[in-house]
Design a protein around this motif. Sequence first.
Motif, short mmCIF file in Angstrom:
data_model
loop_
_atom_site.label_atom_id
_atom_site.label_comp_id
_atom_site.label_asym_id
_atom_site.label_seq_id
_atom_site.Cartn_x
_atom_site.Cartn_y
_atom_site.Cartn_z
N ILE A 73 3.54 6.63 7.27
CA ILE A 73 2.45 5.74 6.90
C ILE A 73 2.96 4.30 6.86
CG2 ILE A 73 0.76 5.16 5.12
CD1 ILE A 73 0.91 8.08 4.17
N VAL A 114 1.56 2.21 -3.95
CA VAL A 114 0.80 2.85 -2.87
C VAL A 114 0.07 4.06 -3.43
CG1 VAL A 114 0.91 3.90 -0.59
CG2 VAL A 114 2.55 2.10 -1.21
N ASP A 116 -2.85 5.50 -1.43
CA ASP A 116 -3.59 6.16 -0.36
C ASP A 116 -2.60 6.75 0.64
OD1 ASP A 116 -5.26 7.00 1.65
OD2 ASP A 116 -5.85 4.99 2.30
N ASN A 119 -4.21 8.26 5.52
CA ASN A 119 -4.27 7.67 6.84
C ASN A 119 -2.89 7.22 7.32
OD1 ASN A 119 -7.23 7.82 6.97
ND2 ASN A 119 -7.14 6.29 5.33
N LYS A 121 -2.18 4.20 8.09
CA LYS A 121 -1.92 2.87 7.52
C LYS A 121 -2.47 2.84 6.10
CE LYS A 121 -1.74 -0.13 11.60
NZ LYS A 121 -2.26 -1.38 12.21
N SER A 122 -1.75 2.13 5.24
CA SER A 122 -2.19 1.96 3.87
C SER A 122 -1.78 0.57 3.41
CB SER A 122 -1.56 3.03 2.97
OG SER A 122 -2.04 2.93 1.66
N SER A 123 -2.40 0.08 2.36
CA SER A 123 -2.00 -1.20 1.79
C SER A 123 -1.45 -0.97 0.39
CB SER A 123 -3.18 -2.18 1.74
OG SER A 123 -4.22 -1.65 0.92
#
Length: 267
Positions: A73, A114, A116, A119, A121-123
């Motif tokens: 990720i 973090v 999430d 997916n 990609k995460s922010s």
Amino acid sequence: MLFPFHKLFLLTLLLINCKTTPLTTITKLPHDLKEASAIEKLAGSNLLWTIEDAGNKNHIYGFDLHGNLKKSIEISNVKNKDWEDLTSDQHGSLYIGDFGNNKKKRESFFIYKVSDFENDKSSAEKIEFILPKKTKSKDFESFFLLKDHFYIFSKENKKTLVFKVPNSIGKHTAVLIDEFKFDKQLKKITSAAISDDEQTIVLLNHDRVMKISNFKNDDFFKGSLEVLKFKHDTQKEGLCFKNNHTVYITDEREKSEGGKLYEFNIN
């Protein structure tokens, strides 16, 4: 800064026992991960999570106990300046310690939260901290989360300084709460972890861990200290609890050595 109770720290060294315990190999780490610098077991996930340090991607990686890489990720809103350790909370959020500082020139340090993991990609939410005034810049490789505060250990030859930072998004000034001088049995700290029952702390080096128990609040080094050696010396930089009695350990791969996940009984 010198604390009046430092003299007691010297007395605690007299209480340290040292013994050797076998280190059990579980699996090889995924081949693409040469410089795994952390390991974390996450609530709600059946994977183990790791990162790579400076010069590598701003990714977190999830793998299974057979060494199969299941998740990669990208943390899209931050850079990997020098990611060094991981910790987590009981809600299943992962925290990345971006506080490596080999040249001791950094003025700001970051912890990225973090939440999430679905997916590619995460922010991350950002927790920034600076050191107290008149404190020289430090190199850090280890931390854990306890009662909504991070405890961050400096990586030094003869001692470690312990700083406290709140688990709160925004910018903070770290509080220096402890200083512990090493003897010949102890070395630079490369990772740290606390058990789920909050009764045991372990601090990692390349060939040993220091186990701390019977402490009160965050007076860690006034507790019972025990050095556990491996008879196995590689660049170990990842440490987390499997359960209250056993830890997982990882090391970086160097030619034909390392790049593995180990299990170690601390009792």
